[in-house]
Design a protein around this motif. Structure first.
Motif, short mmCIF file in Angstrom:
data_model
loop_
_atom_site.label_atom_id
_atom_site.label_comp_id
_atom_site.label_asym_id
_atom_site.label_seq_id
_atom_site.Cartn_x
_atom_site.Cartn_y
_atom_site.Cartn_z
N ARG A 318 0.84 -1.20 0.00
CA ARG A 318 0.00 0.00 0.00
C ARG A 318 0.88 1.25 0.00
O ARG A 318 1.90 1.30 0.68
CB ARG A 318 -0.94 0.00 1.21
N VAL A 319 0.45 2.25 -0.73
CA VAL A 319 1.16 3.53 -0.80
C VAL A 319 0.46 4.50 0.14
O VAL A 319 -0.68 4.91 -0.12
CB VAL A 319 1.16 4.08 -2.24
N TYR A 326 -2.58 6.77 -9.55
CA TYR A 326 -2.81 7.08 -10.95
C TYR A 326 -1.51 7.19 -11.75
O TYR A 326 -1.54 7.14 -12.97
CB TYR A 326 -3.58 8.41 -11.08
N HIS A 327 -0.40 7.36 -11.07
CA HIS A 327 0.88 7.50 -11.78
C HIS A 327 2.02 7.08 -10.87
O HIS A 327 1.98 7.32 -9.65
CB HIS A 327 1.07 8.94 -12.26
N VAL A 328 3.05 6.45 -11.47
CA VAL A 328 4.21 5.96 -10.72
C VAL A 328 5.48 6.38 -11.45
O VAL A 328 5.56 6.29 -12.68
CB VAL A 328 4.19 4.42 -10.60
N SER A 329 6.49 6.87 -10.69
CA SER A 329 7.82 7.16 -11.24
C SER A 329 8.84 6.46 -10.36
O SER A 329 8.82 6.62 -9.13
CB SER A 329 8.10 8.67 -11.26
N ALA A 330 9.72 5.68 -10.96
CA ALA A 330 10.78 4.99 -10.22
C ALA A 330 12.10 5.73 -10.43
O ALA A 330 12.48 6.03 -11.56
CB ALA A 330 10.91 3.55 -10.69
N ASP A 331 12.80 6.06 -9.32
CA ASP A 331 14.08 6.75 -9.48
C ASP A 331 15.23 5.78 -9.26
O ASP A 331 15.04 4.60 -8.94
CB ASP A 331 14.19 7.97 -8.55
N LYS A 332 16.47 6.26 -9.45
CA LYS A 332 17.64 5.40 -9.41
C LYS A 332 17.95 4.85 -8.02
O LYS A 332 18.64 3.86 -7.89
CB LYS A 332 18.86 6.16 -9.94
N TRP A 337 7.94 7.31 -6.59
CA TRP A 337 7.02 8.43 -6.43
C TRP A 337 5.66 7.98 -6.98
O TRP A 337 5.59 7.42 -8.08
CB TRP A 337 7.50 9.65 -7.19
N ALA A 338 4.61 8.21 -6.23
CA ALA A 338 3.27 7.83 -6.66
C ALA A 338 2.32 8.98 -6.37
O ALA A 338 2.54 9.79 -5.46
CB ALA A 338 2.81 6.56 -5.94
N SER A 339 1.23 9.06 -7.16
CA SER A 339 0.30 10.19 -7.01
C SER A 339 -1.12 9.77 -7.35
O SER A 339 -1.36 8.79 -8.07
CB SER A 339 0.73 11.34 -7.93
N VAL A 346 3.62 11.49 -3.33
CA VAL A 346 4.41 10.96 -2.21
C VAL A 346 5.60 10.17 -2.73
O VAL A 346 5.57 9.61 -3.83
CB VAL A 346 3.55 10.05 -1.29
N GLN A 347 6.63 10.12 -1.90
CA GLN A 347 7.79 9.27 -2.17
C GLN A 347 7.84 8.19 -1.10
O GLN A 347 7.67 8.46 0.09
CB GLN A 347 9.09 10.07 -2.14
N THR A 348 8.04 6.93 -1.54
CA THR A 348 8.13 5.80 -0.61
C THR A 348 9.35 4.96 -0.93
O THR A 348 9.92 5.06 -2.03
CB THR A 348 6.88 4.91 -0.70
N ASP A 349 9.72 4.11 0.02
CA ASP A 349 10.71 3.08 -0.30
C ASP A 349 9.97 1.86 -0.84
O ASP A 349 8.73 1.87 -0.99
CB ASP A 349 11.57 2.74 0.93
N LEU A 350 10.70 0.81 -1.14
CA LEU A 350 10.09 -0.36 -1.77
C LEU A 350 9.28 -1.20 -0.79
O LEU A 350 8.66 -2.18 -1.20
CB LEU A 350 11.16 -1.22 -2.43
N GLN A 351 9.27 -0.80 0.47
CA GLN A 351 8.42 -1.47 1.45
C GLN A 351 7.14 -0.69 1.73
O GLN A 351 6.31 -1.10 2.54
CB GLN A 351 9.18 -1.68 2.77
N GLY A 352 7.00 0.45 1.05
CA GLY A 352 5.80 1.25 1.23
C GLY A 352 5.88 2.25 2.37
O GLY A 352 4.86 2.83 2.77
#
Length: 570
Positions: A318-319, A326-332, A337-339, A346-352
């Motif tokens: 869950r985010v 509605y949209h996801v951006s993965a950074d290096k 980032w999800a919105s 919001v920005q999250t780590d891979l554990q949410g």
């Protein structure tokens, strides 16, 4: 062999084997039959007496089937041959005519396939060598610009410091000269004062002598007859002062330049920038990409990525901070980032776990991660593009004037920023440099027709194509790097209500369809390959898609803030 029905095509999740009643993954291809084959059917194909001599290759190395063109002289036949002497395509019946008697006749499909492979090889060189190498040279130039600016600023600082030093020396020498003048003036005035005193004393002496002469000259005074005549002392001599003379300095602008030093360009021949040669390019020039790949396979080298026979869910979480994704951006950094559409970003780590949250005016594909690890997002109401750096500092990158920015993508090829915008009844895509300089505007096709109505989402393919998901046009609109319209994908039999869009390292285009509640997989030229995700994988309302550097596919949905992650490449 019967073709799969529309319902079957809509529900398939990979390229299906072309053998009748076989629904397995068609990862191979028969160039003679022009059909995909699974591994088992390939083995049968190679053992069958009728097809054992057919050429079977990996699907991605298939020979592209010759486009159908009817012969103008024999309208019931296709042009399948090529006359070398006449340099024209002909049909089989034309080859028996006297005009071509004794001529060398070749298989047109073989020529087409070889030509296609050569062009594909040239295209591959552009993508794998020329573009990266040129971008590297461009980066060198940018570094040189920075270095030149630094050097010139250092020279300016040195010149100012040297001028200040000379000015201080001039002030010091001038002060010493003025002090010397004061001393000389004091000495001359002292001498003149002494002379003035001498004449004062002599005048006093004359007055005294005058009184004595006056007394002797009195008529009643008989002493004059018997007194020795008085003698007057001579006037004391004095000297006129010799004032100093100021000799004007003899110097010119050139003298000052010599004192301060000059800026000279060394008489050195400029060094040419080093262009890295293509690796094994001579071998590549003599063989097609297919032949090179076949030689790798014969050497048991590790194969490149390809479509997997199935889609596997890796994880889901869950985010926090959004109502739905509605949209996801993965950074290096391995963060996301999800919105949602109401402005929660919001920005999250891979554990949410929530790392930071931004409030903006909302929208659809309005944020993108850059190659530098920053995030760029749009605020359509303020008509501004912002940048969030890794230190969480937010800066204004660009004002878009009357145009409202609604979708954005940072190029993986050169770092350019692609922005989908609208104003009144118009829409366009604008390309900016990384610093926000406007480079290109794309709005109409070659016939002057509007390309876009409302580009919700935007991305870029590995060949530089700009792909937009335009919900109001119910299509995916793709133009090349120059802005020329290449194709539009309007879905399968049910049409397309397009939302999120992304591309992967193989040039596939993935787009969300809200009508069929699925994710479509297209090839680089807009050809439909499969429905890669649907309700069978638990997908209900797909809205946002993103592929990270590990080739994981992230899918966000409407009515839930659960983000699902899948593997579809191997």
């Amino acid at each position: 062999m019967s073709e799969p029905s529309d319902e079957q095509a809509a529900m398939q999740h990979y390229l299906v084997c072309g053998t009748e009643d076989c629904q397995k993954n068609g990862q191979f291809y028969c160039n003679a039959c022009h059909q995909p084959l699974c591994e088992q059917c390939r083995d049968k194909h190679q053992k069958s007496p009728n097809t054992k001599n057919h050429e079977i290759v990996l699907y991605r190395h298939r020979k592209h089937q010759l486009p159908v063109e009817l012969c103008q002289y024999h309208p019931t036949r296709n042009k399948e041959l090529f006359c070398r002497e006449c340099s024209i395509p002909i049909c089989s019946k034309c080859s028996t005519m006297k005009e071509h008697k004794g001529h060398d006749i070749d298989d047109l499909e073989e020529i087409y396939a070889d030509k296609y492979a050569v062009w594909q090889g040239e295209f591959s060189k552009i993508q794998k060598y020329f573009l990266p190498t040129t971008n590297s040279l461009k980066s060198d130039i940018e570094e040189d610009v920075t270095e030149i600016k630094k050097i010139m600023e250092s020279i300016r600082t040195s010149m100012k410091a040297e001028a200040k030093t000379l000015k201080n020396l001039v002030d010091e020498v001038t002060s010493e000269s003025i002090e010397n003048i004061h001393t000389m003036e004091k000495s001359l005035l002292k001498m003149l004062k002494s002379q003035e005193t001498t004449y004062d004393d002599y005048i006093a002496y004359l007055w005294k002598m005058s009184d004595e002469f006056q007394e002797y000259l009195s008529i009643t005074n008989k002493k004059l007859l018997f007194t020795k005549t008085l003698r007057i002392q001579p006037i004391p001599e004095t000297t006129k002062p010799v004032p100093p003379v100021f000799t004007v300095g003899r110097f010119s602008k050139n003298d000052i330049s010599e004192l301060l030093g000059k800026v000279n360009v060394p008489n050195t021949k400029p060094e040419k920038r080093k262009i890295q040669p293509m690796v094994a390019e001579s071998a590549h020039m003599k063989s097609t990409e297919k032949q090179l790949e076949q030689s790798k396979e014969k050497s048991d080298m590790k194969p490149t990525l390809s479509l997997s026979s199935s889609v596997t869910k890796v994880r889901e979480y869950r985010v926090p901070g959004v109502d739905y994704v509605y949209h996801v951006s993965a950074d290096k950094s391995g963060r996301l980032w999800a919105s949602d559409i109401i402005g929660n970003l919001v920005q999250t780590d891979l554990q949410g776990n929530l790392l930071q949250k931004i409030q903006t005016s909302g929208g659809y594909g309005y944020h993108t991660a850059t190659q530098d690890g920053d995030l760029i997002y749009t605020d359509r109401n303020k008509e501004v593009i912002y940048r969030i750096r890794q230190d969480r500092k937010i800066t204004e990158l660009k004002k878009t004037g009357d145009w409202r920015p609604i979708s954005i993508h940072s190029s993986r090829i050169n770092g350019d920023i692609l922005v989908g915008m609208y104003k009144d009844e118009e829409a366009k895509v604008t390309r900016y440099s990384k610093s926000g300089k406007e480079i290109q505007n794309i709005q109409r096709d070659n016939q002057g027709q509007e390309l876009y109505r409302y580009p919700y989402y935007i991305t870029e393919n590995i060949n530089g194509d700009i792909c937009t998901s335009d919900f109001h046009k119910h299509s995916v609109v793709v133009v090349n790097k120059s802005g020329e319209h290449r194709f539009s994908y309007i879905g399968q039999q049910s049409g397309l209500f397009s939302y999120g869009i992304c591309t992967d390292v193989l040039g596939h285009i993935l787009v969300c369809d809200s009508y069929s509640k699925s994710v479509h997989l297209l090839d680089q030229d807009g050809g439909f390959l499969s429905v890669i995700l649907s309700s069978q994988q638990g997908i209900k309302e797909p809205r946002g898609v993103c592929v990270d550097e590990e080739n994981n596919l992230y899918v966000g949905q409407y009515c839930t803030n659960t983000l699902r992650v899948y593997k579809y490449l191997r």
